[in-house]
Design a protein around this motif. Structure first.
Motif, PDB file in Angstrom:
ATOM      1  N   MET A 618       3.218  -7.727 -13.087  1.00 57.80           N
ATOM      2  CA  MET A 618       3.692  -8.277 -11.807  1.00 57.80           C
ATOM      3  C   MET A 618       3.432  -7.313 -10.658  1.00 57.80           C
ATOM      4  O   MET A 618       2.996  -7.715  -9.569  1.00 57.80           O
ATOM      5  CB  MET A 618       5.183  -8.608 -11.903  1.00 57.80           C
ATOM      6  CG  MET A 618       5.497  -9.809 -12.771  1.00 57.80           C
ATOM      7  SD  MET A 618       7.214 -10.364 -12.618  1.00 57.80           S
ATOM      8  CE  MET A 618       8.071  -8.902 -13.123  1.00 57.80           C
ATOM      9  N   ALA A 619       3.695  -6.010 -10.902  1.00 56.59           N
ATOM     10  CA  ALA A 619       3.461  -5.038  -9.837  1.00 56.59           C
ATOM     11  C   ALA A 619       1.983  -4.946  -9.494  1.00 56.59           C
ATOM     12  O   ALA A 619       1.596  -4.852  -8.305  1.00 56.59           O
ATOM     13  CB  ALA A 619       4.007  -3.673 -10.262  1.00 56.59           C
ATOM     14  N   SER A 620       1.118  -4.994 -10.494  1.00 55.65           N
ATOM     15  CA  SER A 620      -0.318  -4.918 -10.234  1.00 55.65           C
ATOM     16  C   SER A 620      -0.795  -6.130  -9.446  1.00 55.65           C
ATOM     17  O   SER A 620      -1.555  -6.006  -8.458  1.00 55.65           O
ATOM     18  CB  SER A 620      -1.087  -4.810 -11.562  1.00 55.65           C
ATOM     19  OG  SER A 620      -0.674  -3.679 -12.288  1.00 55.65           O
ATOM     20  N   MET A 621      -0.333  -7.307  -9.872  1.00 56.09           N
ATOM     21  CA  MET A 621      -0.742  -8.514  -9.147  1.00 56.09           C
ATOM     22  C   MET A 621      -0.137  -8.558  -7.755  1.00 56.09           C
ATOM     23  O   MET A 621      -0.758  -9.063  -6.800  1.00 56.09           O
ATOM     24  CB  MET A 621      -0.325  -9.751  -9.952  1.00 56.09           C
ATOM     25  CG  MET A 621      -1.082  -9.914 -11.261  1.00 56.09           C
ATOM     26  SD  MET A 621      -2.876 -10.026 -11.033  1.00 56.09           S
ATOM     27  CE  MET A 621      -2.988 -11.510 -10.023  1.00 56.09           C
ATOM     28  N   TRP A 622       1.073  -8.029  -7.601  1.00 59.87           N
ATOM     29  CA  TRP A 622       1.698  -8.027  -6.270  1.00 59.87           C
ATOM     30  C   TRP A 622       0.926  -7.120  -5.313  1.00 59.87           C
ATOM     31  O   TRP A 622       0.657  -7.477  -4.169  1.00 59.87           O
ATOM     32  CB  TRP A 622       3.134  -7.545  -6.404  1.00 59.87           C
ATOM     33  CG  TRP A 622       3.906  -7.545  -5.115  1.00 59.87           C
ATOM     34  CD1 TRP A 622       4.426  -8.626  -4.471  1.00 59.87           C
ATOM     35  CD2 TRP A 622       4.233  -6.397  -4.324  1.00 59.87           C
ATOM     36  NE1 TRP A 622       5.070  -8.249  -3.331  1.00 59.87           N
ATOM     37  CE2 TRP A 622       4.970  -6.877  -3.201  1.00 59.87           C
ATOM     38  CE3 TRP A 622       3.992  -5.037  -4.451  1.00 59.87           C
ATOM     39  CZ2 TRP A 622       5.457  -6.016  -2.208  1.00 59.87           C
ATOM     40  CZ3 TRP A 622       4.476  -4.187  -3.465  1.00 59.87           C
ATOM     41  CH2 TRP A 622       5.195  -4.667  -2.366  1.00 59.87           C
ATOM     42  N   ILE A 623       0.528  -5.929  -5.798  1.00 62.06           N
ATOM     43  CA  ILE A 623      -0.265  -5.016  -4.960  1.00 62.06           C
ATOM     44  C   ILE A 623      -1.628  -5.623  -4.648  1.00 62.06           C
ATOM     45  O   ILE A 623      -2.134  -5.542  -3.512  1.00 62.06           O
ATOM     46  CB  ILE A 623      -0.409  -3.659  -5.679  1.00 62.06           C
ATOM     47  CG1 ILE A 623       0.968  -2.987  -5.825  1.00 62.06           C
ATOM     48  CG2 ILE A 623      -1.375  -2.750  -4.922  1.00 62.06           C
ATOM     49  CD1 ILE A 623       0.927  -1.713  -6.635  1.00 62.06           C
ATOM     50  N   TYR A 624      -2.230  -6.268  -5.655  1.00 65.09           N
ATOM     51  CA  TYR A 624      -3.548  -6.866  -5.426  1.00 65.09           C
ATOM     52  C   TYR A 624      -3.480  -7.964  -4.376  1.00 65.09           C
ATOM     53  O   TYR A 624      -4.310  -8.026  -3.461  1.00 65.09           O
ATOM     54  CB  TYR A 624      -4.088  -7.401  -6.746  1.00 65.09           C
ATOM     55  CG  TYR A 624      -5.318  -8.255  -6.595  1.00 65.09           C
ATOM     56  CD1 TYR A 624      -6.573  -7.675  -6.366  1.00 65.09           C
ATOM     57  CD2 TYR A 624      -5.234  -9.646  -6.680  1.00 65.09           C
ATOM     58  CE1 TYR A 624      -7.711  -8.466  -6.225  1.00 65.09           C
ATOM     59  CE2 TYR A 624      -6.359 -10.441  -6.534  1.00 65.09           C
ATOM     60  CZ  TYR A 624      -7.595  -9.845  -6.304  1.00 65.09           C
ATOM     61  OH  TYR A 624      -8.710 -10.639  -6.144  1.00 65.09           O
ATOM     62  N   ARG A 625      -2.465  -8.833  -4.497  1.00 66.17           N
ATOM     63  CA  ARG A 625      -2.387  -9.942  -3.549  1.00 66.17           C
ATOM     64  C   ARG A 625      -1.949  -9.491  -2.164  1.00 66.17           C
ATOM     65  O   ARG A 625      -2.320 -10.105  -1.158  1.00 66.17           O
ATOM     66  CB  ARG A 625      -1.432 -11.005  -4.082  1.00 66.17           C
ATOM     67  CG  ARG A 625      -1.978 -11.686  -5.324  1.00 66.17           C
ATOM     68  CD  ARG A 625      -1.247 -12.968  -5.634  1.00 66.17           C
ATOM     69  NE  ARG A 625      -1.840 -13.665  -6.763  1.00 66.17           N
ATOM     70  CZ  ARG A 625      -1.489 -14.896  -7.144  1.00 66.17           C
ATOM     71  NH1 ARG A 625      -0.523 -15.538  -6.488  1.00 66.17           N
ATOM     72  NH2 ARG A 625      -2.082 -15.463  -8.167  1.00 66.17           N
TER      73      ARG A 625
END
Length: 720
Positions: A618-625
């Motif tokens: 979730m943190a990786s996808m949140w930073i990516y988005r």
């Protein structure tokens, strides 16, 4: 009586001859002793130990730690050294309890629960001490003149709080317990032959003798004759007969302090077929010589073997029943009632040979060779020998049931029965207390108002047990002269009484090669056989608990519906999978997480592993988005207030309840609330649907009607 003491601050009770025996440790070698008689006898010490075990908080017998020792013969001093260590400095100062028993594992009751009716439950001999005390002091338990054979120790921590804890959230501590056994035994012991005087001289140290008691001994008379002291008249001698057993001790002590030169000790029904320890100690001042002559006189009787006597007279190829072995009234008066001595003595009992049938582990069935019935007379007791001496019979429960016909026992008659170890009780004509020389038996009675009696003996001592029965008429003895009562005997050894009942499970436990059994109770039932219903759940409570644990999973319907509404098909599948398999209490072993939960349901990484993995994604996808869109989610305060904060709060409360509030008693309710909070937090924390996706868009991808196939390919070539 034998002296038992616990050293250190746990208990100080070693007095009398124990102190004298302790001085033997520091005395000079036997060759240097001034007493020539003492110099001929030597004392040797031996050391025994077992592997340490990790202690547990007590919840049932299986949570204890059992240690099994064998004390060699001719031991005069036994000392247990108790060693305790902790696994980490963070261990709390818990109280450790150690129980001791001879012949069988201790019967303990730390929870104070009730036993089934007619169950023998003697208080165990035990010591209690704090961990800090046991670690600082050399705590020891000393026993003088211990009985040779099996000795058992059981150790445990205080009763469990039943709190369910997640490993890793609270500090773990290991309490390690290890007992060592040190014995001092006599190498050379003089044998006292029957009717043969044996001169003895005492100075400063005790004199040790042993007497072999033959089978069918009615009485043993131990005499001290010609006792004189070198400085004063009288016989300052203390005689200790028998060995020390725990928790009950029946050692006999005779103190000869009078002016008479002789004294004696009369032992009724001493233990058959074994050596009896005798210790003589001088009560005079040091360096005062005491001389006397010891003599043992036996009174032995002949048994009347009913079954064998009549089997010889009958055709061995024919089957027989109880009527074939009934004695005629003339035979009773002619043979069984004679009072004169014949050969080795008069008839003193009716011997019923018993068939022992081993049916399973810790399972034995006993039955008289002539059938299930025993004929009981008034002239002498009928005796059955029950062999529980294999060393593997003490780990179960021994059940004795006696029944008779209502018409055979009248208002004026009474069938008295005694259950004794080592030797039978034979003195029904004088007393009904079932007391032999070194054992207090257990009485049973059949009356006109009660035609059945039963006795339950958990963990019977390793020994030869005897069941003796006799017809008694307290009011008018003449009514019993012609009476014969037929008593049905049901005798068997099982691992657990009634297989622990409907609210328990009988489990076989093992310590090296020794097997014993215990009951693991459920639904709030407690006790040795799961018969104590003081904290039991009612049927309605059990149904409510089952419904709460299953129906609370229906809260996952909310996140499933929201996921489908927002086109999150994968999330909806995961929630449905969780709801379904949690509802049927079934774990599918195809996933690694499910397998790890099955191995250790309360391991910290079973909870934190999936959470950490999901948080990283979730943190990786949140930073990516955030970088891709140029703004971070969430973009409005409404999403924080109405969705994220309530979801995070519910998840935090659920985690706190899961890690610190669950116990075995409230598990049904707290775990159901955990289901509700987990499903509710998932419903709140789901993100909104994508802007281009409509409501229930994912369902529109699954057509539910037939379509006519059409060909959309372009015709590139035409064939003419």
């Amino acid at each position: 009586m034998g002296r038992v003491g616990a050293g250190g601050t746990a208990r100080e009770a070693a007095t009398g001859s124990l102190l004298l025996l302790l001085l033997l440790l520091a005395r000079p070698p036997p060759a240097a002793a001034s007493n020539s008689k003492e110099s001929e006898a030597g004392l040797v010490s031996e050391h025994f130990s077992q592997a340490p075990q990790k202690l547990s908080f007590y919840s049932w017998y299986g949570s204890t730690r059992l240690f099994h020792f064998r004390v060699p013969p001719d031991t005069v001093l036994l000392r247990w050294l108790l060693h305790v260590s902790q696994g980490s400095p963070s261990c709390t100062d818990e109280e450790i309890t150690v129980h001791f028993r001879y012949g069988a594992p201790p019967v303990i009751n730390p929870l104070g629960t009730s036993f089934p009716d007619n169950t023998l439950s003697h208080a165990s001999f035990h010591i209690r001490a704090l961990l800090s005390t046991l670690m600082l002091d050399n705590t020891s338990v000393n026993i003088s003149h211990p009985a040779p054979g099996d000795w058992f120790l059981v150790a445990h921590l205080p009763p469990s709080s039943q709190k369910i804890q997640v490993k890793g959230f609270v500090p773990t501590c290991a309490y390690i317990f290890q007992p060592d056994m040190l014995v001092m035994r006599v190498v050379e012991v003089s044998t006292l032959e029957p009717d043969v005087p044996l001169p003895q001289t005492l100075l400063s140290y005790p004199s040790y003798l042993k007497i072999f008691v033959p089978e069918y001994t009615q009485e043993l008379r131990l005499e001290l004759q010609g006792c004189v002291s070198s400085v004063s008249p009288g016989c300052p001698v203390r005689v200790t007969v028998g060995a020390t057993t725990l928790p009950r001790n029946f050692q006999r002590v005779l103190t000869c302090t009078g002016l008479a030169p002789s004294c004696h000790l009369l032992l009724s029904s001493p233990p058959w077929g074994r050596w009896l320890q005798v210790t003589f100690e001088s009560l005079a001042e040091p360096h005062v010589t005491v001389g006397f002559t010891a003599k043992a006189v036996f009174t032995v009787c002949r048994p009347w073997s009913v079954t064998i006597h009549h089997l010889i007279q009958n055709n061995p190829n024919q089957t027989y029943d109880t009527s074939a072995i009934q004695l005629s009234q003339s035979a009773v008066h002619r043979d069984l009632g004679r009072s004169s001595r014949v050969d080795s003595g008069p008839f003193c009992l009716l011997n019923y040979p018993v068939l022992r049938e081993d049916t399973d582990v810790v399972s034995v069935h006993f039955q008289p060779l002539n059938g299930a019935f025993v004929l009981v007379h008034s002239s002498m007791p009928s005796v059955m020998q029950l062999r529980l001496d294999t060393g593997m019979d003490s780990g179960g429960s021994f059940i004795i049931v006696l029944r008779t016909n209502k018409t055979e026992v009248t208002n004026g008659t009474l069938v008295a029965a005694c259950v004794n170890a080592a030797s039978p009780f034979l003195s029904f004509n004088t007393s009904l207390n079932c007391t032999t020389a070194f054992f207090q038996g257990y009485p049973m009675f059949l009356r006109a108002s009660s035609h059945m009696a039963n006795l339950i003996m958990p963990f019977p001592e390793t020994d030869n047990w005897y069941l003796s029965l006799q017809l008694v008429c307290p009011e008018s003895p003449e009514d019993c002269e012609q009476a014969v009562v037929r008593v049905e005997t049901i005798l068997y050894l099982v691992p657990c009484l009634n297989d622990c009942g409907p609210y328990g499970q009988c489990l076989l436990l093992r310590r090296y090669g020794y097997v014993y059994a215990g009951c693991s109770c459920k639904a709030g039932w407690r006790g040795w056989s799961c018969t104590d219903n003081s904290t039991a759940q009612t049927v309605a409570q059990q149904r409510a608990a089952a419904l709460l644990l299953t129906l609370s999973n229906l809260m996952f319907l909310a996140p499933i519906a929201i996921s489908l509404h927002r086109s999150f098909l994968v999330e909806a599948s995961v929630y449905f999978y969780t709801m379904f398999f949690s509802t049927v209490l079934l774990v599918l072993g195809t996933l690694v997480i499910a397998m790890s939960l099955q191995m250790d349901r309360r391991g910290i990484w079973n909870l934190m592993g999936p959470c950490v993995f999901a948080f990283v994604i979730m943190a990786s996808m949140w930073i990516y988005r955030c970088g891709h869109r140029g703004q971070c989610y969430p973009t409005s305060w409404q999403r924080w207030v109405f969705y994220l904060l309530p979801g995070i709060s519910m998840a935090s409360v659920g985690i706190a309840m899961y890690t610190s509030m669950m116990t075995s008693d409230n598990y049904y309710y707290t775990h159901s609330i955990w289901h509700i909070l987990l499903a509710g937090s998932a419903a709140f924390l789901l993100p909104p649907r994508e802007e281009k996706a409509g409501s229930w868009a994912c369902l529109q991808k699954f057509p539910c009607h037939y379509q006519i196939c059409r060909n959309d390919r372009d015709e590139l070539y035409t064939v003419t």
